[in-house]
Design a protein around this motif. Structure first.
Motif, PDB file in Angstrom:
ATOM      1  N   PRO A 150       0.797  -1.232   0.000  1.00 48.63           N
ATOM      2  CA  PRO A 150       0.000   0.000   0.000  1.00 48.63           C
ATOM      3  C   PRO A 150       0.825   1.275   0.000  1.00 48.63           C
ATOM      4  CG  PRO A 150      -0.938  -1.592   1.524  1.00 48.63           C
ATOM      5  CD  PRO A 150       0.371  -2.158   1.069  1.00 48.63           C
ATOM      6  N   ASP A 151       2.027   1.255   0.612  1.00 53.76           N
ATOM      7  CA  ASP A 151       2.828   2.478   0.661  1.00 53.76           C
ATOM      8  C   ASP A 151       3.815   2.587  -0.495  1.00 53.76           C
ATOM      9  OD1 ASP A 151       4.393   0.404   1.562  1.00 53.76           O
ATOM     10  OD2 ASP A 151       5.286   1.509   3.227  1.00 53.76           O
ATOM     11  N   ASP A 152       3.810   1.627  -1.415  1.00 50.04           N
ATOM     12  CA  ASP A 152       4.568   1.786  -2.646  1.00 50.04           C
ATOM     13  C   ASP A 152       3.857   2.810  -3.535  1.00 50.04           C
ATOM     14  OD1 ASP A 152       6.455  -0.129  -1.917  1.00 50.04           O
ATOM     15  OD2 ASP A 152       5.351  -1.769  -2.870  1.00 50.04           O
ATOM     16  N   ALA A 153       4.557   3.328  -4.521  1.00 52.48           N
ATOM     17  CA  ALA A 153       3.975   4.312  -5.434  1.00 52.48           C
ATOM     18  C   ALA A 153       3.791   3.706  -6.823  1.00 52.48           C
ATOM     19  CB  ALA A 153       4.862   5.549  -5.521  1.00 52.48           C
ATOM     20  N   VAL A 154       2.793   4.218  -7.541  1.00 52.76           N
ATOM     21  CA  VAL A 154       2.548   3.823  -8.929  1.00 52.76           C
ATOM     22  C   VAL A 154       2.504   5.084  -9.777  1.00 52.76           C
ATOM     23  CG1 VAL A 154       0.955   2.728 -10.545  1.00 52.76           C
ATOM     24  CG2 VAL A 154       1.241   1.772  -8.250  1.00 52.76           C
ATOM     25  N   VAL A 155       3.291   5.104 -10.847  1.00 50.41           N
ATOM     26  CA  VAL A 155       3.277   6.193 -11.819  1.00 50.41           C
ATOM     27  C   VAL A 155       2.889   5.591 -13.163  1.00 50.41           C
ATOM     28  CG1 VAL A 155       4.610   8.008 -12.946  1.00 50.41           C
ATOM     29  CG2 VAL A 155       5.076   7.427 -10.556  1.00 50.41           C
ATOM     30  N   SER A 156       1.922   6.202 -13.824  1.00 53.14           N
ATOM     31  CA  SER A 156       1.359   5.583 -15.016  1.00 53.14           C
ATOM     32  C   SER A 156       1.402   6.518 -16.216  1.00 53.14           C
ATOM     33  CB  SER A 156      -0.075   5.131 -14.714  1.00 53.14           C
ATOM     34  OG  SER A 156      -0.610   4.390 -15.791  1.00 53.14           O
ATOM     35  N   THR A 157       0.729   6.120 -17.274  1.00 57.34           N
ATOM     36  CA  THR A 157       0.682   6.843 -18.544  1.00 57.34           C
ATOM     37  C   THR A 157      -0.742   7.316 -18.809  1.00 57.34           C
ATOM     38  OG1 THR A 157       0.067   4.937 -19.911  1.00 57.34           O
ATOM     39  CG2 THR A 157       2.392   5.186 -19.373  1.00 57.34           C
ATOM     40  N   TYR A 158      -0.990   7.749 -20.042  1.00 52.91           N
ATOM     41  CA  TYR A 158      -2.358   8.133 -20.407  1.00 52.91           C
ATOM     42  C   TYR A 158      -3.260   6.911 -20.609  1.00 52.91           C
ATOM     43  CZ  TYR A 158       0.066   7.479 -24.866  1.00 52.91           C
ATOM     44  OH  TYR A 158       0.851   6.975 -25.879  1.00 52.91           O
ATOM     45  N   ARG A 159      -2.697   5.707 -20.694  1.00 52.53           N
ATOM     46  CA  ARG A 159      -3.504   4.478 -20.821  1.00 52.53           C
ATOM     47  C   ARG A 159      -3.531   3.811 -19.448  1.00 52.53           C
ATOM     48  NH1 ARG A 159      -4.320   2.517 -25.733  1.00 52.53           N
ATOM     49  NH2 ARG A 159      -2.338   3.360 -26.489  1.00 52.53           N
ATOM     50  N   GLU A 160      -4.150   4.509 -18.461  1.00 52.62           N
ATOM     51  CA  GLU A 160      -3.960   4.110 -17.072  1.00 52.62           C
ATOM     52  C   GLU A 160      -5.198   3.611 -16.357  1.00 52.62           C
ATOM     53  OE1 GLU A 160      -4.991   7.050 -17.869  1.00 52.62           O
ATOM     54  OE2 GLU A 160      -5.117   8.449 -16.212  1.00 52.62           O
ATOM     55  N   HIS A 161      -6.328   3.465 -17.046  1.00 49.44           N
ATOM     56  CA  HIS A 161      -7.544   3.035 -16.339  1.00 49.44           C
ATOM     57  C   HIS A 161      -7.332   1.694 -15.645  1.00 49.44           C
ATOM     58  CE1 HIS A 161      -9.628   5.155 -19.998  1.00 49.44           C
ATOM     59  NE2 HIS A 161      -8.937   6.006 -19.258  1.00 49.44           N
ATOM     60  N   GLY A 162      -6.682   0.770 -16.351  1.00 51.61           N
ATOM     61  CA  GLY A 162      -6.448  -0.551 -15.766  1.00 51.61           C
ATOM     62  C   GLY A 162      -5.531  -0.488 -14.562  1.00 51.61           C
ATOM     63  N   HIS A 163      -4.517   0.359 -14.627  1.00 54.37           N
ATOM     64  CA  HIS A 163      -3.618   0.516 -13.486  1.00 54.37           C
ATOM     65  C   HIS A 163      -4.376   1.075 -12.285  1.00 54.37           C
ATOM     66  CE1 HIS A 163      -0.528   1.290 -16.896  1.00 54.37           C
ATOM     67  NE2 HIS A 163      -0.589   0.002 -16.627  1.00 54.37           N
ATOM     68  N   ALA A 164      -5.220   2.064 -12.538  1.00 57.04           N
ATOM     69  CA  ALA A 164      -5.969   2.699 -11.443  1.00 57.04           C
ATOM     70  C   ALA A 164      -6.899   1.699 -10.767  1.00 57.04           C
ATOM     71  CB  ALA A 164      -6.753   3.891 -11.966  1.00 57.04           C
ATOM     72  N   LEU A 165      -7.625   0.923 -11.546  1.00 51.33           N
ATOM     73  CA  LEU A 165      -8.550  -0.058 -10.971  1.00 51.33           C
ATOM     74  C   LEU A 165      -7.790  -1.138 -10.206  1.00 51.33           C
ATOM     75  CD1 LEU A 165     -11.085  -0.443 -13.919  1.00 51.33           C
ATOM     76  CD2 LEU A 165     -11.445   0.775 -11.763  1.00 51.33           C
ATOM     77  N   ALA A 166      -6.674  -1.596 -10.758  1.00 54.86           N
ATOM     78  CA  ALA A 166      -5.881  -2.619 -10.073  1.00 54.86           C
ATOM     79  C   ALA A 166      -5.273  -2.074  -8.789  1.00 54.86           C
ATOM     80  CB  ALA A 166      -4.780  -3.135 -10.994  1.00 54.86           C
ATOM     81  N   ARG A 167      -5.011  -0.772  -8.749  1.00 56.61           N
ATOM     82  CA  ARG A 167      -4.408  -0.156  -7.561  1.00 56.61           C
ATOM     83  C   ARG A 167      -5.428   0.055  -6.455  1.00 56.61           C
ATOM     84  NH1 ARG A 167      -0.151  -0.211  -4.434  1.00 56.61           N
ATOM     85  NH2 ARG A 167       0.451   1.809  -3.564  1.00 56.61           N
ATOM     86  N   GLY A 168      -6.703  -0.024  -6.764  1.00 57.56           N
ATOM     87  CA  GLY A 168      -7.715   0.100  -5.724  1.00 57.56           C
ATOM     88  C   GLY A 168      -8.551   1.354  -5.793  1.00 57.56           C
ATOM     89  N   LEU A 169      -8.351   2.202  -6.814  1.00 57.71           N
ATOM     90  CA  LEU A 169      -9.262   3.320  -6.992  1.00 57.71           C
ATOM     91  C   LEU A 169     -10.640   2.746  -7.297  1.00 57.71           C
ATOM     92  CD1 LEU A 169      -6.394   4.634  -7.567  1.00 57.71           C
ATOM     93  CD2 LEU A 169      -7.648   6.294  -8.957  1.00 57.71           C
ATOM     94  N   SER A 170     -11.667   3.309  -6.688  1.00 56.99           N
ATOM     95  CA  SER A 170     -13.000   2.769  -6.906  1.00 56.99           C
ATOM     96  C   SER A 170     -13.434   2.992  -8.347  1.00 56.99           C
ATOM     97  CB  SER A 170     -14.004   3.426  -5.957  1.00 56.99           C
ATOM     98  OG  SER A 170     -14.272   4.759  -6.346  1.00 56.99           O
ATOM     99  N   MET A 171     -14.172   2.042  -8.885  1.00 50.78           N
ATOM    100  CA  MET A 171     -14.667   2.182 -10.242  1.00 50.78           C
ATOM    101  C   MET A 171     -15.589   3.394 -10.353  1.00 50.78           C
ATOM    102  SD  MET A 171     -16.576  -0.611 -12.678  1.00 50.78           S
ATOM    103  CE  MET A 171     -15.216  -1.774 -12.631  1.00 50.78           C
ATOM    104  N   GLU A 172     -16.315   3.678  -9.275  1.00 47.07           N
ATOM    105  CA  GLU A 172     -17.216   4.827  -9.270  1.00 47.07           C
ATOM    106  C   GLU A 172     -16.437   6.132  -9.441  1.00 47.07           C
ATOM    107  OE1 GLU A 172     -20.358   6.871  -6.147  1.00 47.07           O
ATOM    108  OE2 GLU A 172     -20.118   4.687  -6.162  1.00 47.07           O
ATOM    109  N   SER A 173     -15.314   6.262  -8.739  1.00 45.33           N
ATOM    110  CA  SER A 173     -14.539   7.508  -8.835  1.00 45.33           C
ATOM    111  C   SER A 173     -13.847   7.632 -10.189  1.00 45.33           C
ATOM    112  CB  SER A 173     -13.509   7.580  -7.701  1.00 45.33           C
ATOM    113  OG  SER A 173     -12.439   6.677  -7.910  1.00 45.33           O
ATOM    114  N   VAL A 174     -13.431   6.509 -10.761  1.00 47.62           N
ATOM    115  CA  VAL A 174     -12.783   6.546 -12.070  1.00 47.62           C
ATOM    116  C   VAL A 174     -13.799   6.878 -13.159  1.00 47.62           C
ATOM    117  CG1 VAL A 174     -11.491   5.212 -13.774  1.00 47.62           C
ATOM    118  CG2 VAL A 174     -10.970   4.947 -11.355  1.00 47.62           C
TER     119      VAL A 174
END
Length: 302
Positions: A43-67
């Motif tokens: 959880p305290d690691d960081a993720v840096v992504s690109t413009y094709r990042e929806h999958g990364h965000a969902l896998a990281r735990g951002l809620s689908m509702e917020s995305v």
């Protein structure tokens, strides 16, 4: 992987209907990368992504509702509707974009890792980028500094064979990107990016290496996007037979073949309900009030 796939397919439908606007880059076909690597992070690691990042965000735990709300440009989105598809962000989950510039996340990842190293925090920064970014100056500068300073960075190159409409062999004289990264003196190797279990195993090995204080690691994840570069792309640069050949290695199908006991129908029902709820919530959410549009230009903290 199913959550990501169905979310992206619904986004394509909503974009065609005019509910989502701006640019939209879909992750269909590449799901094994996000699903194989990101759950192995802490959880305290960081993720840096690109413009094709929806999958990364969902896998990281951002809620689908917020995305989804961010896709709609609504204030309940993870970036208050200000960023849209290419600029998803969640500081609480240490998800630092979402970056519209090719290779633009690489220096950010190096900076985050340098900060963690200087503060003696046991953290890793996972940086995702495409094969096109390897041709950018930021890539060489970032990988060189990370190796020189032994920074805790996991470089995840999602090699989907095309930088926008340019095939890998037309852009890189040396198409073995892991070999190129290895020239900077960091551990690097290529992985079958369509096999989620192979990706998971590679991530575990790489993270153990980085957490051991050995410096950065580079994974070349050989994958493929089944859709065009973006919703604006006519996709006339790829042979249809090539696309179909890659689709026969669909990461979801490969996992089901390895584990026929998995209940895909149950997963599909759960995901469909989650997406329907996210769409309904996003559609009902308001845009940010005009009076608030100048907020966050400067910090509100004293």
């Amino acid at each position: 992987m199913v959550r990501i796939r169905r979310f992206e397919e619904r986004c394509a439908e909503l974009y065609s209907a005019g509910a989502i606007r701006g640019f939209l880059h879909l992750y269909v076909g590449e799901e094994a990368v996000a699903a194989g690597i990101i759950p192995e992070l802490r959880p305290d690691d960081a993720v840096v992504s690109t413009y094709r990042e929806h999958g990364h965000a969902l896998a990281r735990g951002l809620s689908m509702e917020s995305v989804m709300a961010e896709m709609f440009g609504r204030v309940t989105g993870c970036s208050r509707g200000r960023g849209g598809s290419m600029h998803l962000f969640d500081a609480q989950r240490r998800f630092y974009g979402g970056n519209a510039i090719v290779g633009g996340g690489l220096p950010v990842a190096v900076g985050l890792a340098l900060g963690d190293l200087m503060r003696e925090r046991d953290r890793v920064t996972a940086c995702f980028f495409g094969d096109g970014a390897v041709a950018e100056g930021e890539f060489h500068e970032s990988v060189n500094l990370a190796a020189l300073w032994r920074l805790p960075v996991l470089f995840c190159c999602e090699n989907n064979q095309y930088a926008m409409g340019t095939a890998l062999a037309r852009e890189h004289a040396q198409t073995d990107l892991a070999l190129r990264a290895g020239s900077y003196g960091l551990l690097s190797w290529a992985v079958d990016g369509m096999d989620v279990l192979a990706v998971r195993d590679a991530a575990r090995r790489a993270l153990e290496y980085v957490r051991g204080g050995n410096g950065p690691c580079f994974l070349e994840l050989r994958t493929y996007r089944f859709r065009a570069h973006s919703m604006y792309d006519a996709d006339r640069y790829r042979d249809k037979a090539e696309v179909e050949a890659w689709k026969r290695r669909d990461p979801i199908d490969l996992l089901l073949a390895a584990h026929p006991d998995l209940d895909l129908a149950a997963v599909e029902r759960e995901v469909a309900a989650e997406i329907d709820h996210a769409v309904a919530a996003a559609d009902a959410a308001p845009p940010e009030p005009v009076a608030d549009l100048t907020r966050f230009v400067v910090s509100e903290r004293p």
